[in-house]
Motif scaffolding. Sequence first.
Motif: not given
Length: 564
Positions: A519-532
């Motif tokens: 999860q995230g917030s902003g205008t450019q958000v990088s959603l990266k799981p804890s592991k692939p």
Amino acid sequence: MAERSTAAVDVADNSGDEPLTAKADEATTDGTAEAQDAADTGSQEENDDKAASKTFPATPDLHSGHKLAGRYRLEECVTRLDGFSSWRAVDEKLRRAVGVHLLPADHPRARSVLAAARSSALLGDPRFVQVLDAVEEDELVYVVHEWLPDAIELTALLSAGPMDAHDAYQLVSQVSQAMAAAHREGLAHLRLTPGAVLRSSSGQYRIRGLAVNAALRGITSDGPQRADTEAIGALLYAALTQRWPYESDAYGLTGLPKGMGLLPPDQVRAGVHRGLSEIAMRALANDGATASRQEQPCTTPDELAKAVAAMPRIPPPEPVFTAPPEYQRTTYQQGTYGRPAAGAVVTQPVVPVPPAPLQSRTGRALKWVVSALLIAALGLGSWQLAETLIDRDNNSGGDPGTTQSNPENNDPPPVEKSKPVPIVTAQDYDPLGDGSEKPQSIGNVYDDDPSSYWHTDWYASADFGRLKEGVGVVLDLGKTQRVGKVDVSFLGGATSVELRTTDGSTVPTRPTGFNKVAQGSGTQVSLKPSKPVQARYLLVWLTKLPPSGEGDFRGKISDIKVTS
């Protein structure tokens, strides 16, 4: 803003009286539509006289399977009236059901239909069924609009009986607020019948036919706000009493007794909420005093919406719980555990069971012997294994071919490099609302064009007007693939978003069917799981919207990139 006199109508519903202040061109009807119209108005002879006064170009002779613009495949004709026809169709490009109104380009109402459709499309209010396309092509004019297969017409709801006070309150509140917003933009309805109001599975009411179907029927009015207000009052009256507030029967409802005048709902049916009965009378009797009370009549949808909002809140009915079955105590709780039940007769003597063979003294000794032998065998095996490993290490110590990259040395495997993962298709995802969230622009989220974007409907607050928890976009990667990061670009302001995935072969029907991985917030958000993760379907789930600068809230996604 000056009001437009052309307004929308539910074309598929050919029944019922027109609003008292609305006037329509005389029309020629045919087939089932004519019979239904005549049956509901109760005046077939009058319709025949009107039909003789004006004719229209022949309805386009199309059939099921015909395609418009190479994408809209006609499926079923639902209305054929006044030189136009209405169809249930399929948008083959976006693979969804749509509705289509068709009429010849030389039809006297063709220009007004196109203008009305384009005006309605500009409103963009999610409380109305949206116009998706309005085109003149190959001597045809056609208007494409949303088709909501899961929504239920108010006509069907009323056939089951009167509504309770809470449901009737929600109906008049939502419809009056929606029509007030439409009139602020100069759009009226003029045929707000039970068939023009739909209720979605989430309880939200949506109005179809704004600014299109009145143009199809040639309906105009000198007082469009008053006409729509009276129509909302009639809907509320029918919801409270299951009666139509006029002497004629219409929409499957029985009219009022002849010669009795307009009776308040609480005098027609016992148990009607008095405040809602008063609201219905203020909307219906808007050209004079309202029943026995002195409140002023409501002459506009905005006045009606304010009157409803001033009422005390009507809570939903208490849920009815069924009593659980009587608790059955166990034999132990009843005090008979280990003893025969009262009145039981013992037919055989109780014979003591002999102990197991190994419980004797000899059996215990045998167990100790077996245990000692097992321990000795394990010790011998361990000594031989250690000797073998030492010899192997000594023999391989000078082997120049052994390196640290050998997997036998327990080195970690090389890290897989990330690479772009193509998005095959995308679809809007609104399972907690009406099932549709601006699908016509969904392809903009992965077209590699930062200037194009997909946007949500507008809402009254950042939390979707408290109507639902969120909306989103489902990405189809074509097959199950490794997903290491999803980059989402938003326009308009900081947006809260979650990344959810599923390892299933189909898209879950509810957002809880996905697994939340980032999860995230902003205008450019990088959603990266804890592991692939391994997934085929990804859900980019918007949970909080930014202000749009126009007094409402709306989310906008310009680009989504997936990498492994």
